[in-house]
Design an enzyme around this catalytic site. Structure first.
Site, PDB file in Angstrom:
ATOM      1  CG  ASP A  10      23.001   2.671-107.639  1.00 16.33           C
ATOM      2  OD1 ASP A  10      24.199   2.568-107.937  1.00 16.33           O
ATOM      3  OD2 ASP A  10      22.099   1.970-108.172  1.00 16.33           O
ATOM      4  CG  HIS A 243      23.153  -4.619-114.583  1.00 17.74           C
ATOM      5  ND1 HIS A 243      23.972  -5.694-114.861  1.00 17.74           N
ATOM      6  CD2 HIS A 243      23.767  -3.546-115.159  1.00 17.74           C
ATOM      7  CE1 HIS A 243      25.018  -5.297-115.561  1.00 17.74           C
ATOM      8  NE2 HIS A 243      24.939  -4.003-115.751  1.00 17.74           N
TER       9      HIS A 243
HETATM   10  O1  RIB Z   1      26.881  -3.671-111.540  1.00 19.25           O
HETATM   11  C1  RIB Z   1      25.664  -3.188-112.029  1.00 19.25           C
HETATM   12  C2  RIB Z   1      24.902  -2.467-110.965  1.00 19.25           C
HETATM   13  O2  RIB Z   1      25.660  -1.341-110.496  1.00 19.25           O
HETATM   14  C3  RIB Z   1      23.565  -1.875-111.464  1.00 19.25           C
HETATM   15  O3  RIB Z   1      22.645  -1.868-110.413  1.00 19.25           O
HETATM   16  C4  RIB Z   1      23.958  -0.468-111.834  1.00 19.25           C
HETATM   17  O4  RIB Z   1      22.849   0.427-111.780  1.00 19.25           O
HETATM   18  C5  RIB Z   1      24.943  -0.129-110.746  1.00 19.25           C
HETATM   19  O5  RIB Z   1      24.215   0.255-109.590  1.00 19.25           O
HETATM   20 CA    CA Z   2      21.744   0.305-109.741  1.00 20.10          CA
END
Ligand code: RIB
Ligand code: CA
Length: 314
Positions: A10, A243
């Site tokens: 995303d 992340h």
């Molecule tokens: O909570 C962090 C996640 O949510 C990551 O993947 C960030 O890109 C959003 O998609």
């Molecule tokens: Ca993400």
């Protein structure tokens, strides 16, 4: 042995870096990349992901546009974190690199890639699980051939980043998490309590970009600016959590994982204030209605940062 992967993103700033890392890591063969609404609308995600693809060799990668809304048709976005375009409002500056690539439909592409692959597929999901859930609902038999789904999401015994308890990806589409967890496909969760142990500081980006003048290094310097300014305001730290790059690195080099546990996982799908919250019972006291998943609880941070630096800032 190289791992054949489908990357579902995303794009978002950390997704963008994760895509570049996945395409650079020799341990991975990226067969397909699919886009889903999350940080921003799937149309923005799709355009931004094509721009990211154009920054590096993406030979043989198939590309698909996915769901604009979650299974329950909710719309929740984070442009204040990732910018309107998902790339910290820097897409315009890099649009000239945008990949000219055929755009298919995500769920059929995921299924076709699995059917045609000679080697088992690993799905790496760095966004809400809507596309993966739709593929399961469409053709569970084919999806059951997937070796493992590695999903960045959830938060266990830790804070949330979307409301008090929920992590963003699982908040946006908790019903999709439930479908995926109950599918019987091995699910490994890389939760917020682990991904927030790899904050990248602005000063480190400045240092790394100073040492390497590559296109990717310049892109990462630019794309992280907005993301880091958000964290400076909201989290009082001048940096941003990696992340999604961590999730990709774990898929490529599992030895980064120092500890993981098998737990029954429940995800709240109804709560007005608790949707997306993930709960566990230990495998002994397993909830008979809750599927058992693997939850990563500890990683080797030094190993991750070495991989991050060596493959993105050469
Ligand atoms: O909570 C962090 C996640 O949510 C990551 O993947 C960030 O890109 C959003 O998609
Ligand atoms: Ca993400």
């Amino acid at each position: 042995m190289k791992r054949s992967v489908i990357l579902d993103v995303d794009t978002g700033v950390d997704d963008a870096i994760a895509i570049l890392l996945a395409l650079k890591l020799p341990q991975l063969t990226v067969k397909a990349i699919t886009t889903v609404s999350g940080n921003v609308h799937v149309d923005e995600v799709t355009e931004s992901t094509k721009t990211v693809l154009g920054l590096t060799d993406h030979n043989g990668v198939r590309f698909g546009r996915g769901s604009s809304v979650s299974l329950r048709r909710t719309r929740f976005r984070a442009p204040e974190v990732h910018g309107k375009d998902g790339l910290g409002n820097t897409r315009k500056k890099y649009d000239r690199y945008k990949a000219r690539i055929r755009t298919e439909r995500a769920a059929p592409l995921i299924l076709d890639t699995i059917k045609k692959s000679e080697t088992p597929i690993t799905v790496i999901a760095t966004g809400p699980l809507t596309n993966i859930a739709r593929a399961i609902l469409k053709d569970k038999r084919t999806m059951r051939r997937v070796k493992e789904i590695i999903s960045m999401g959830g938060s266990f015994g830790y804070r949330g980043n979307t409301g008090p308890l929920a992590e963003f990806n699982y908040y946006v589409d908790p019903d999709a998490v439930d479908v995926v967890a109950r599918s019987g496909i091995p699910l490994t969760v890389v939760p917020l309590n682990v991904t927030e142990t790899v904050p990248l500081k602005r000063e480190e980006i400045v240092r790394l970009s100073g040492k390497s003048n590559s296109l990717i290094s310049r892109f990462i310097y630019d794309v992280t600016k907005f993301y880091m300014e958000y964290h400076k305001r909201a989290e009082s730290f001048n940096g941003g959590f990696m992340h999604d790059p961590l999730t990709v690195a774990i898929a490529a080099i599992p030895s980064i994982v120092k500890k993981k546990i098998q737990r029954s996982m429940l995800v709240e799908t109804m709560g007005m204030y608790t949707a997306g919250t993930t709960l566990t019972r230990d495998a002994k006291g397993r909830e008979k209605y809750a599927p058992v998943v693997s939850i990563i609880t500890e990683i080797n941070r030094r190993k991750f940062w070495n991989i991050f630096r060596n493959h993105l800032f050469t």
